[in-house]
Design a protein around this motif. Structure first.
Motif, short mmCIF file in Angstrom:
data_model
loop_
_atom_site.label_atom_id
_atom_site.label_comp_id
_atom_site.label_asym_id
_atom_site.label_seq_id
_atom_site.Cartn_x
_atom_site.Cartn_y
_atom_site.Cartn_z
N ASN A 1 47.61 38.17 31.58
CA ASN A 1 48.73 37.68 32.09
C ASN A 1 50.01 37.53 31.49
OD1 ASN A 1 49.88 35.91 34.55
ND2 ASN A 1 50.31 34.55 33.01
N ALA A 2 49.97 37.50 30.17
CA ALA A 2 51.16 37.37 29.22
C ALA A 2 51.70 38.91 29.16
CB ALA A 2 51.07 36.79 28.08
N VAL A 3 50.78 39.68 28.71
CA VAL A 3 51.21 41.12 28.38
C VAL A 3 51.69 41.86 29.68
CG1 VAL A 3 50.31 43.31 27.79
CG2 VAL A 3 49.41 41.27 26.64
N LEU A 4 51.18 41.68 30.76
CA LEU A 4 51.52 42.38 32.05
C LEU A 4 52.85 41.51 32.68
CD1 LEU A 4 48.00 42.91 33.67
CD2 LEU A 4 49.56 44.58 32.44
N ARG A 5 52.98 40.55 32.54
CA ARG A 5 54.24 40.07 33.00
C ARG A 5 55.30 40.62 32.08
NH1 ARG A 5 53.70 36.39 37.04
NH2 ARG A 5 51.72 35.37 37.45
N ARG A 6 55.34 40.56 30.74
CA ARG A 6 56.26 41.04 30.04
C ARG A 6 56.53 42.62 30.41
NH1 ARG A 6 53.81 37.55 26.10
NH2 ARG A 6 52.57 39.23 25.28
N ALA A 7 55.40 43.27 30.49
CA ALA A 7 55.36 44.83 30.48
C ALA A 7 55.93 45.08 32.10
CB ALA A 7 54.26 45.43 30.45
N ALA A 8 55.63 44.18 33.15
CA ALA A 8 56.42 44.39 34.29
C ALA A 8 57.91 44.28 34.34
CB ALA A 8 55.64 43.42 35.22
N GLN A 9 58.38 43.45 33.48
CA GLN A 9 59.72 43.34 33.54
C GLN A 9 60.55 44.35 32.59
OE1 GLN A 9 60.16 39.16 32.23
NE2 GLN A 9 59.61 38.33 34.20
N GLY A 10 59.80 44.54 31.50
CA GLY A 10 60.58 45.79 30.58
C GLY A 10 60.07 46.85 30.28
N TRP A 11 59.17 47.39 31.03
CA TRP A 11 58.63 48.70 30.61
C TRP A 11 59.63 49.90 30.67
CZ3 TRP A 11 58.10 53.08 33.83
CH2 TRP A 11 58.39 52.87 35.12
N LYS A 12 60.47 49.76 31.55
CA LYS A 12 61.22 50.90 31.68
C LYS A 12 62.51 51.06 30.37
CE LYS A 12 61.57 51.06 36.77
NZ LYS A 12 62.27 50.80 38.09
N GLY A 13 62.57 49.81 29.73
CA GLY A 13 63.37 49.91 28.46
C GLY A 13 62.66 50.34 27.30
N VAL A 14 61.45 50.67 27.42
CA VAL A 14 60.62 50.84 25.91
C VAL A 14 61.20 52.38 25.59
CG1 VAL A 14 58.35 51.68 24.84
CG2 VAL A 14 58.79 49.64 26.78
N PRO A 15 61.47 52.49 24.49
CA PRO A 15 62.05 53.71 24.02
C PRO A 15 60.89 54.80 23.80
CG PRO A 15 62.10 52.30 22.22
CD PRO A 15 61.74 51.50 23.36
N LEU A 16 60.99 56.17 23.80
CA LEU A 16 60.41 57.19 23.51
C LEU A 16 60.86 57.91 22.35
CD1 LEU A 16 59.92 58.53 27.24
CD2 LEU A 16 58.29 56.96 26.11
N PRO A 17 59.84 58.59 21.64
CA PRO A 17 60.21 59.64 20.83
C PRO A 17 61.46 60.18 21.07
CG PRO A 17 57.76 59.66 21.00
CD PRO A 17 58.50 58.77 22.06
N ALA A 18 62.46 60.74 20.03
CA ALA A 18 63.71 61.29 20.40
C ALA A 18 63.30 62.79 20.57
CB ALA A 18 64.49 61.18 19.25
N ARG A 19 63.79 62.87 21.87
CA ARG A 19 63.51 64.43 22.31
C ARG A 19 64.11 65.57 21.48
NH1 ARG A 19 62.35 66.65 27.75
NH2 ARG A 19 62.64 68.97 27.47
N GLU A 20 65.46 65.37 20.88
CA GLU A 20 66.18 66.10 20.28
C GLU A 20 65.45 66.39 18.73
OE1 GLU A 20 66.97 63.47 21.62
OE2 GLU A 20 68.04 64.32 23.46
#
Length: 465
Positions: A130-149
């Motif tokens: 419950n805790a992990v998924l609620r946090r993920a549902a709100q913030g997954w779009k803001g998780v940084p990816l490795p720098a493409r450049e």
């Protein structure tokens, strides 16, 4: 009163998310997703929409696993490696719905995952889920990816969920733009293709019968035997039991056209199991002649025998043996030999997404050596003037061009030849300037196949028949 096992079995039959979760748990332990999911669906009592959801959950979760784990790691206070594997799989499946299934509201994905978690280990991980998924549902779009450049391979690996070594290999082969297209295409659902059994019906008649049964069916583009279907379970359909079709991808069907067998010829299919190409060769020969099928997998050969019976094929002779040491009991040479070589299968990631996590550079090197040994042995069975077709369902040069080029450098009695009129008209666009057959998910929407035709020369003074 029902026991816990009976209740689980009931949920397996009627709840698509529970069914998908159970399949994913077993795939995590090493099972094959397509086989397991097929069995589960055949036993299930699901609506067409729920069947489609179960399929999407299984294949989508497996395809996007690395990306999902990257996201989850930012919302779990415990390292993912320390989580119960069943709970980790559940988190991935729920997050896949949040990230990729627009029709599933985030709160619904979280709630159903929590309800499933309550059924595992007496609900010990319910709070964590419950805790992990609620946090993920709100913030997954803001998780940084490795720098493409700074790290293109690292970025593509995480963003499109492929092991880094595969991404690096394809970057070397295809360049950045095409590699990114390929990676994305590998994560898309794979269409279901059938191959009409022309011994029993025509494609036009099969299309009519499928459409009358409520299926969506249309002719394939490249193979004259292909029918693309949806809205139906092709395994349990009565037309399958009647032997009117086989389930086979369109690119795989075209390999048999490259062999171009003729009635009354002697054909050898090396590494034949589970037999899709073997039966197609027999159908193209109008069930006249001889097709010898060899494979070391006894279960695969048993499946081939059953398929021959279902399809009404009588000219296939089967042998359970390692092709590298097998000795033909009678005929020592064949008009045409097909080596559909064991390979990494990386051209089929849409329908086998889990294999990307199971292959390694070391396993590819071992396969490449095996392919060389099998090709050398297969060549010994081709009569002078006869044809050898080498085919794989991988896009790696190490298993394709390098194997063939090494063979041709050693065997001056073989030469690469382009297909003629044998190959269907639309399929000729799939040949390169050397006559090499290539398909890929991002170019044609087909599985990634590679095949070449190799003609054995006729000794001086002899004339090929």
């Amino acid at each position: 009163m029902q026991n816990a096992g009976a209740r689980r079995q009931g949920r397996h039959r009627t709840d698509p998310r529970f069914l998908a979760w159970q399949v994913l748990r077993r795939v995590e332990g090493g099972a094959h997703a397509d086989v397991l999911l097929g069995r589960a669906l055949s036993d299930a009592d699901l609506s067409p929409a729920d069947r489609a959801l179960a399929v999407r959950l299984v294949y989508g979760t497996l395809a996007w696993q690395l990306y999902l784990d990257h996201l989850l790691a930012g919302f779990s206070h415990r390292p993912l490696a320390e989580l119960d594997p069943a709970i980790l799989v559940l988190l991935r499946m729920a997050l896949f719905q949040i990230c990729f299934l627009d029709r599933v509201p985030a709160f619904a994905a979280v709630d159903t995952a929590v309800q499933l978690a309550k059924r595992h280990q007496h609900g010990a991980a319910t709070g964590l889920v419950n805790a992990v998924l609620r946090r993920a549902a709100q913030g997954w779009k803001g998780v940084p990816l490795p720098a493409r450049e700074r790290d293109l391979a690292g970025y593509l690996s995480v963003r499109y969920s492929h092991p880094r070594w595969i991404v690096e290999a394809w970057l070397n082969q295809f360049g950045p733009e095409e590699t990114e297209q390929l990676l994305l295409a590998n994560n898309e659902p794979c269409p279901t293709a059938l191959r009409v059994n022309r011994l029993r019906t025509s494609r036009e008649h099969l299309l009519q019968l499928l459409q009358e049964s409520g299926a969506s069916a249309q002719a394939g583009i490249y193979s004259p035997d292909a029918v693309i279907v949806s809205g139906v379970d092709p395994v349990s359909h009565p037309l399958h039991a009647e032997g009117l079709y086989s389930i086979q991808g369109e690119a795989a069907q075209l390999v048999s056209y490259l062999v171009a067998p003729k009635p009354d010829e002697a054909i050898l299919d090396v590494c034949a199991a589970p037999g899709g190409k073997t039966t197609h060769l027999a159908e193209l020969m109008s069930n006249r002649g001889r097709v010898v099928a060899v494979d070391s997998n006894s279960r695969g050969i048993d499946h081939l025998r059953r398929e021959c019976h279902r399809l009404g094929i009588a000219i296939v002779e089967t042998h359970v043996a390692d092709a590298r040491t097998w000795a033909p009991p009678t005929q020592q040479s064949f008009d045409r030999v097909l080596l559909d070589a064991p390979c990494s299968g990386l051209g089929t990631l849409r329908q086998h997404p889990e294999i990307r996590w199971r292959r390694t550079p070391e396993s590819v090197r071992s396969l490449s050596q095996l392919q060389r040994e099998l090709l050398e042995q297969a060549a010994s069975w081709v009569r002078p003037g006869g044809l050898l077709v080498y085919a794989t369902c991988t896009l790696l040069r190490q298993e394709n061009e390098e194997v063939v080029d090494d063979f041709l450098a050693r065997r001056r009695d073989f030469s690469l030849i382009a297909p003629g009129d044998e190959i269907p008209p639309f399929a000729r666009t799939l040949l390169d300037e050397r006559g090499t057959f290539r398909t890929s998910p991002h170019r044609q929407g087909l599985d990634g196949f590679f095949a070449v035709r190799l003609r054995r020369s006729t000794p001086v003074g002899n004339v090929a028949s």
